[in-house]
Scaffold this motif. Sequence first.
Motif, PDB file in Angstrom:
ATOM      1  N   ALA A  47      -0.111  11.536   0.672  1.00  0.00           N
ATOM      2  CA  ALA A  47       0.564  10.247   0.531  1.00  0.00           C
ATOM      3  C   ALA A  47       1.364   9.909   1.786  1.00  0.00           C
ATOM      4  N   ARG A  48       2.001  10.909   2.374  1.00  0.00           N
ATOM      5  CA  ARG A  48       2.751  10.674   3.615  1.00  0.00           C
ATOM      6  C   ARG A  48       1.816  10.348   4.774  1.00  0.00           C
ATOM      7  N   GLN A  49       0.716  11.074   4.855  1.00  0.00           N
ATOM      8  CA  GLN A  49      -0.213  10.886   5.965  1.00  0.00           C
ATOM      9  C   GLN A  49      -1.036   9.610   5.839  1.00  0.00           C
ATOM     10  N   TRP A  50      -1.477   9.281   4.624  1.00  0.00           N
ATOM     11  CA  TRP A  50      -2.364   8.139   4.392  1.00  0.00           C
ATOM     12  C   TRP A  50      -1.897   7.348   3.179  1.00  0.00           C
ATOM     13  N   PRO A  51      -0.895   6.465   3.327  1.00  0.00           N
ATOM     14  CA  PRO A  51      -0.428   5.684   2.169  1.00  0.00           C
ATOM     15  C   PRO A  51      -1.550   4.945   1.427  1.00  0.00           C
ATOM     16  N   PRO A  52      -2.558   4.383   2.113  1.00  0.00           N
ATOM     17  CA  PRO A  52      -3.630   3.754   1.339  1.00  0.00           C
ATOM     18  C   PRO A  52      -4.400   4.746   0.461  1.00  0.00           C
ATOM     19  N   ARG A  53      -4.500   5.986   0.906  1.00  0.00           N
ATOM     20  CA  ARG A  53      -5.193   6.994   0.087  1.00  0.00           C
ATOM     21  C   ARG A  53      -4.418   7.245  -1.204  1.00  0.00           C
ATOM     22  N   ARG A  54      -3.091   7.224  -1.128  1.00  0.00           N
ATOM     23  CA  ARG A  54      -2.271   7.411  -2.331  1.00  0.00           C
ATOM     24  C   ARG A  54      -2.629   6.350  -3.364  1.00  0.00           C
ATOM     25  N   ARG A  55      -2.721   5.093  -2.923  1.00  0.00           N
ATOM     26  CA  ARG A  55      -3.073   4.001  -3.826  1.00  0.00           C
ATOM     27  C   ARG A  55      -4.455   4.247  -4.446  1.00  0.00           C
ATOM     28  N   PHE A  56      -5.409   4.665  -3.601  1.00  0.00           N
ATOM     29  CA  PHE A  56      -6.766   4.890  -4.097  1.00  0.00           C
ATOM     30  C   PHE A  56      -6.785   6.056  -5.081  1.00  0.00           C
ATOM     31  N   THR A  57      -6.025   7.114  -4.782  1.00  0.00           N
ATOM     32  CA  THR A  57      -5.981   8.272  -5.675  1.00  0.00           C
ATOM     33  C   THR A  57      -5.409   7.879  -7.038  1.00  0.00           C
ATOM     34  N   ILE A  58      -4.362   7.071  -7.051  1.00  0.00           N
ATOM     35  CA  ILE A  58      -3.793   6.613  -8.322  1.00  0.00           C
ATOM     36  C   ILE A  58      -4.845   5.817  -9.094  1.00  0.00           C
ATOM     37  N   GLY A  59      -5.547   4.920  -8.410  1.00  0.00           N
ATOM     38  CA  GLY A  59      -6.606   4.155  -9.057  1.00  0.00           C
ATOM     39  C   GLY A  59      -7.735   5.045  -9.562  1.00  0.00           C
ATOM     40  N   HIS A  60      -8.058   6.075  -8.788  1.00  0.00           N
ATOM     41  CA  HIS A  60      -9.104   7.026  -9.167  1.00  0.00           C
ATOM     42  C   HIS A  60      -8.707   7.771 -10.446  1.00  0.00           C
ATOM     43  N   GLU A  61      -7.491   8.272 -10.493  1.00  0.00           N
ATOM     44  CA  GLU A  61      -7.029   8.998 -11.689  1.00  0.00           C
ATOM     45  C   GLU A  61      -6.910   8.053 -12.882  1.00  0.00           C
ATOM     46  N   LEU A  62      -6.514   6.817 -12.640  1.00  0.00           N
ATOM     47  CA  LEU A  62      -6.489   5.824 -13.713  1.00  0.00           C
ATOM     48  C   LEU A  62      -7.916   5.562 -14.206  1.00  0.00           C
ATOM     49  N   GLY A  63      -8.877   5.639 -13.287  1.00  0.00           N
ATOM     50  CA  GLY A  63     -10.286   5.533 -13.683  1.00  0.00           C
ATOM     51  C   GLY A  63     -10.678   6.646 -14.636  1.00  0.00           C
ATOM     52  N   HIS A  64     -10.243   7.872 -14.340  1.00  0.00           N
ATOM     53  CA  HIS A  64     -10.517   8.975 -15.276  1.00  0.00           C
ATOM     54  C   HIS A  64      -9.855   8.691 -16.631  1.00  0.00           C
ATOM     55  N   TRP A  65      -8.635   8.156 -16.620  1.00  0.00           N
ATOM     56  CA  TRP A  65      -7.928   7.841 -17.867  1.00  0.00           C
ATOM     57  C   TRP A  65      -8.723   6.826 -18.689  1.00  0.00           C
ATOM     58  N   CYS A  66      -9.224   5.782 -18.029  1.00  0.00           N
ATOM     59  CA  CYS A  66      -9.922   4.703 -18.735  1.00  0.00           C
ATOM     60  C   CYS A  66     -11.369   5.033 -19.082  1.00  0.00           C
ATOM     61  N   LEU A  67     -12.019   5.839 -18.254  1.00  0.00           N
ATOM     62  CA  LEU A  67     -13.452   6.073 -18.422  1.00  0.00           C
ATOM     63  C   LEU A  67     -13.813   7.426 -19.033  1.00  0.00           C
ATOM     64  N   HIS A  68     -13.003   8.446 -18.793  1.00  0.00           N
ATOM     65  CA  HIS A  68     -13.439   9.816 -19.110  1.00  0.00           C
ATOM     66  C   HIS A  68     -12.497  10.599 -20.004  1.00  0.00           C
ATOM     67  N   ARG A  69     -11.469   9.993 -20.497  1.00  0.00           N
ATOM     68  CA  ARG A  69     -10.476  10.734 -21.265  1.00  0.00           C
ATOM     69  C   ARG A  69     -10.942  10.922 -22.687  1.00  0.00           C
ATOM     70  N   ALA A  70     -11.782  11.925 -22.901  1.00  0.00           N
ATOM     71  CA  ALA A  70     -12.272  12.234 -24.240  1.00  0.00           C
ATOM     72  C   ALA A  70     -11.404  13.288 -24.907  1.00  0.00           C
ATOM     73  N   SER A  71     -10.553  13.927 -24.111  1.00  0.00           N
ATOM     74  CA  SER A  71      -9.679  14.970 -24.650  1.00  0.00           C
ATOM     75  C   SER A  71      -8.375  14.960 -23.864  1.00  0.00           C
ATOM     76  N   GLU A  72      -7.549  15.893 -24.161  1.00  0.00           N
ATOM     77  CA  GLU A  72      -6.275  16.032 -23.447  1.00  0.00           C
ATOM     78  C   GLU A  72      -6.400  17.002 -22.276  1.00  0.00           C
ATOM     79  N   GLU A  73      -7.645  17.383 -21.942  1.00  0.00           N
ATOM     80  CA  GLU A  73      -7.864  18.316 -20.842  1.00  0.00           C
ATOM     81  C   GLU A  73      -7.536  17.664 -19.506  1.00  0.00           C
ATOM     82  N   PRO A  74      -6.856  18.380 -18.624  1.00  0.00           N
ATOM     83  CA  PRO A  74      -6.544  17.831 -17.297  1.00  0.00           C
ATOM     84  C   PRO A  74      -7.803  17.593 -16.470  1.00  0.00           C
TER      85      PRO A  74
END
Length: 186
Positions: free
Chosen positions: A80-107
Amino acid sequence: MEGIEQRAERVLATVPTWLWDGEQLPVPIEDIADSCFGLLIRDMEDLAAAPGAPSLDGGQSLSGLLLPSRGEIWVSADEARQWPPRRRFTIGHELGHWCLHRASEEPVYCRPASIVAEEPSSTTTPDPLPIPPAEEEANAFSAALLMPARLVRAHYRRTGGDFAALCQLFGSSGAAMGRRLHAAIP
């Protein structure tokens, strides 16, 4: 991937106007994750310390992770410090897992090579394995959420295709914007 694009559009359509008016850039991804999904975003120095984190070989690291049972997205503070745009993309990516792949409480744990928002630095060793389909889907979701196709097209016309201006407007890395332009501009 078209269904993922539509899923991201539906998420953006449900964002309250007090949070995002559908036009203002960059898309407030952290506020969306927090206010619309109740997810806490945490910048962490050591993602390997997360509950149940996989053991990593030397030189490997994690970019982000989703802890559904805790309602948290952890992002690599160093990246996040080195690449602030990557931080934004990573948050969106993990939100994608939340919306698309969260079939369980597994990390869900994501290595840098699985989140392809940024060109790898010279110190990052590329992942020799192909990106799993769920990771490709989370990447597509993040791109569609952060760079809605209709806004990419409108600002592409308005700026005359000025690549640097588009990256600045959308809070995006050049690599992510390049891929998004290929997907959004016919």
